[in-house]
Design an enzyme around this catalytic site. Sequence first.
Site, mmCIF file in Angstrom:
data_model
loop_
_atom_site.group_PDB
_atom_site.id
_atom_site.type_symbol
_atom_site.label_atom_id
_atom_site.label_comp_id
_atom_site.label_asym_id
_atom_site.label_seq_id
_atom_site.Cartn_x
_atom_site.Cartn_y
_atom_site.Cartn_z
ATOM 1 N N HIS A 1 -86.118 -30.995 34.687
ATOM 2 C CA HIS A 1 -86.559 -30.842 36.068
ATOM 3 C C HIS A 1 -87.746 -29.902 36.240
ATOM 4 C CE1 HIS A 1 -86.555 -28.423 39.791
ATOM 5 N NE2 HIS A 1 -86.517 -29.615 40.345
ATOM 6 N N GLU B 1 -60.212 -3.104 9.204
ATOM 7 C CA GLU B 1 -60.642 -1.918 8.465
ATOM 8 C C GLU B 1 -59.786 -1.815 7.207
ATOM 9 O OE1 GLU B 1 -61.025 1.677 10.758
ATOM 10 O OE2 GLU B 1 -61.665 0.559 12.546
ATOM 11 N N ARG C 1 -57.942 -5.963 14.430
ATOM 12 C CA ARG C 1 -58.049 -6.303 15.849
ATOM 13 C C ARG C 1 -58.739 -7.658 15.988
ATOM 14 N NH1 ARG C 1 -62.219 -2.371 15.249
ATOM 15 N NH2 ARG C 1 -60.903 -0.716 16.062
ATOM 16 N N GLN D 1 -51.039 7.989 11.357
ATOM 17 C CA GLN D 1 -50.905 7.173 10.149
ATOM 18 C C GLN D 1 -51.289 7.969 8.909
ATOM 19 O OE1 GLN D 1 -53.473 3.709 10.038
ATOM 20 N NE2 GLN D 1 -51.974 2.555 8.844
#
Length: 892
Positions: free
Chosen positions: A841, A296, A310, A182
């Site tokens: 209990h 991001e 994500r 990228q």
Amino acid sequence: MSQYVLYFNDIDKSSLSRVGGKGANLDELCHVPGIAVPAGFCVTTRAYLDFVNTSKEFAALLESLELIDIESLEELKSAGERMRSHLENLDIPECIQQEISRAWRKTGSQYAYAIRSSATAEDLPGASFAGQQDTFLNIKGEDNILDRVRKCWASLFTDRAIAYRRKNGFAHDKVLFSVVVQRMVFPEVSGIMFTADPVTGNRRIVSIDASYGLGEALVSGIVSADLYQVKADKLLKKQIASKEIGIFAIPEGGTVKLKITEERQTSQALPDEGAVRLARMGRNIEEHFGSPQDIEWCLADNEIFIVQSRPITTLYPIPAVSDDKLHLFVSFGHVQMMTEAIKPLGISVLRTFLPLGKSSPRAESDLLVEAGGRLYTDAVTRLIEYPFLRKRLPEILLNVDEMIGRAVQDFIEREEFQTTDQPVKKLEFALVVKALPTAFAVLGNILFRNHDQVIAQLNLFIDKQVKKNRKKLQEVSGPDRIAQIQEILSTLLSMIFARIAQYFPAAIGTYKLIESLSKKWLGDAAELGSISKSPPGNVTTEMGLALGDVADAARNHPAVIEYLMQAADDTFWEGLRSVPGGEDVLPVFLNFFKQYGMRGTGEIDLTRPRWREAPTQLVPAILSHIKGVRPGRHRLDFQAGKEEAELAAGRLLERLRQKPMGFIKARIMRRLIKVHRSLIGIREHPKYFIVQNFDIIKQAILQEADTLVSGGILEHPDDIFWFSLQEIKEIIETRRVDRDVITMRKEKFQHDRQLTPPRAITSEGEIITAKPGAHVPPGALAGSPVSAGMVEGRARVILKLEEAKMDKGDILVAPYTDPAWTPLFPLAAGLVTEVGGLMTHGAVVAREYGIPAVVGVDDATRKILDGQKVRVDGTQGYVEILTKEPVLYKHD
């Protein structure tokens, strides 16, 4: 279309297997209006496969990873280095090189690039795999691009990635690898944005971290960041950090760590309006993906670029709501001492069992909703609409689970709740009138009624009703049997409640009165801890004593003890008969399982195995009893507890007689003690009744499952557990089942069981965590004091009853205790649980046995190590860890 390279604009959701999670998400980002994504391409998983398949050694190296001990750092390091070195020295096939180079030139050979991993099991809703592979920034030139792609492939085998896959059950050869190439952005400011608060889980709050330079510094955790929180386009919180260093790109390629000038270190990295604008973009991205996102971002020349998004995989699911009102959901599992995930049939049974919030008796209640495989109730939201209950509900809940009570109080006191237009409801007069007879009956039970036959009559009722329901289920089959199950379930709670409604409040009320009047008249409640010891009629205590009898029957037969150590569930009874002494102890074993075989751990979940189905669950408790308790001692201890309670009552009454108007005070106190001890034993009867009915219902459902298996509809009887009651009815009627549903629900269950369920969560997803009320010494763990006294001993951390090994005098540390855990109490010198309250209990049984207990201690089973010496203060409500190193047990 190229088989080795795909441009971002050529990718869609169906490309996941070719470009991995990160690559697919980047393409989706390109389709979100108003979002700028730097251009780039993905080197596909096909390229990775063709690359590694050029190696003759790769397959063998891959297989060797399954043999290493991932707990051994040396083994892990050696295996990782071997794999990475092999791949980094492997030539990339010429055809792959050519396609990567062509894509690089088309995207812009003059630019620098970021090169990141994109595995097929990465950036998915169930597993993020974040940070497992290497990232390379500011890479320039064709040769460098190709070299970093190869290094990225090799980083699939970093030590952390190998360990992560092994721990999470991902096969190394099933995770394929794409590489994202990228175009680099050189930002002034960058950071991470969560579209839900990662700490509290609140889905309405966008949380933004921002710092100078490249975001990689933040991701790797080497720099501090400003924190901005935005809700509904308003900046809620701004926390400016001291940003001393940043990572920046350098002209010749690569990155450098630089010191931030002093005047900028404490200045705001992101302006307020920039945070609001970024949050708005985050909401658009979240809406596009349909789930909260971890994003991001970077800011360059006043333009915001998104370089990755994500799913956030750590958020607990929110229970569903049908309106925009703020709801508070409380965990049903924490109240019922069973916080583990429940299968669909178990959830359906419990929702059908609850008689309120239903359109018809056979329907499932809308007051219980599933989230993360657990049940949550929205009843609190409705109850606090009544001002009368709003004040008292937190106090009532403190007795059930202190942390839940405090969470509800915290919610009520919040400004957003106080300023919201809350409905103000009044108790209907008809409802008050309806409750008056029960209220008068409770008062009469406290003041003058005789209770000698109450428990005997209750036992008779339970036995009669269980037989009646068993007969009902035997008389029908098929869809009619499921309908009968739904009918029976819908009546159980109201039926047992009608029997004990006038008694149980009297038992609890007298305990509270004994405590408060002792403090008022004497200045202390010194005798309170002994008053509740060994009361008559508690079915769970009687079960523990009966198991002690089983241990005593077995202890004189060495062959039986040896057999129990290696017994299997499916041959348990046949094997017991075949060993010397087995026939002698068999009647005692059979009698115990006839009366209590319907019980088990997590027994409110109908799908969990009962003791009669898995008798070896009880073996550790039997063996621990044989080892740690002398013959007959359990019954002698119970009798001693009864005598101690009588002596404590005598001391209390004698002290009162010495006070002004002592005769009257002593007479009042004597009555309260008598009522309390006569009635507190019914505390365990409701669950005893319910579990017996659940057991006969389970047997009936499994009979229907056997029929479906015989007809080829189901593969295994247990497959029935993955459907609701109504779905089972439809399966029987249609003789069809969608087996993909079973697979999908099994996968969800495996995911859900890894989650940690919160006690209280809002409809906005915020987990409300209130602090316990105890004032604790430094370093101590706070909880709720439920059984007075102080004791020191070795902690025995037990997560599952079937794995329990204890010595007499150990401190039992557990996530929770339900009636199935009772056999361990005669061995325990103290009790610590993560869940519970005054009347749950473990607290009740601890008081009966006279052992100090602290419940509601968050993460006790993780913070306390098995074998450490601890001090339990059941009066003040805290646990101190006295030794760092564990002490070995006799069993070890």
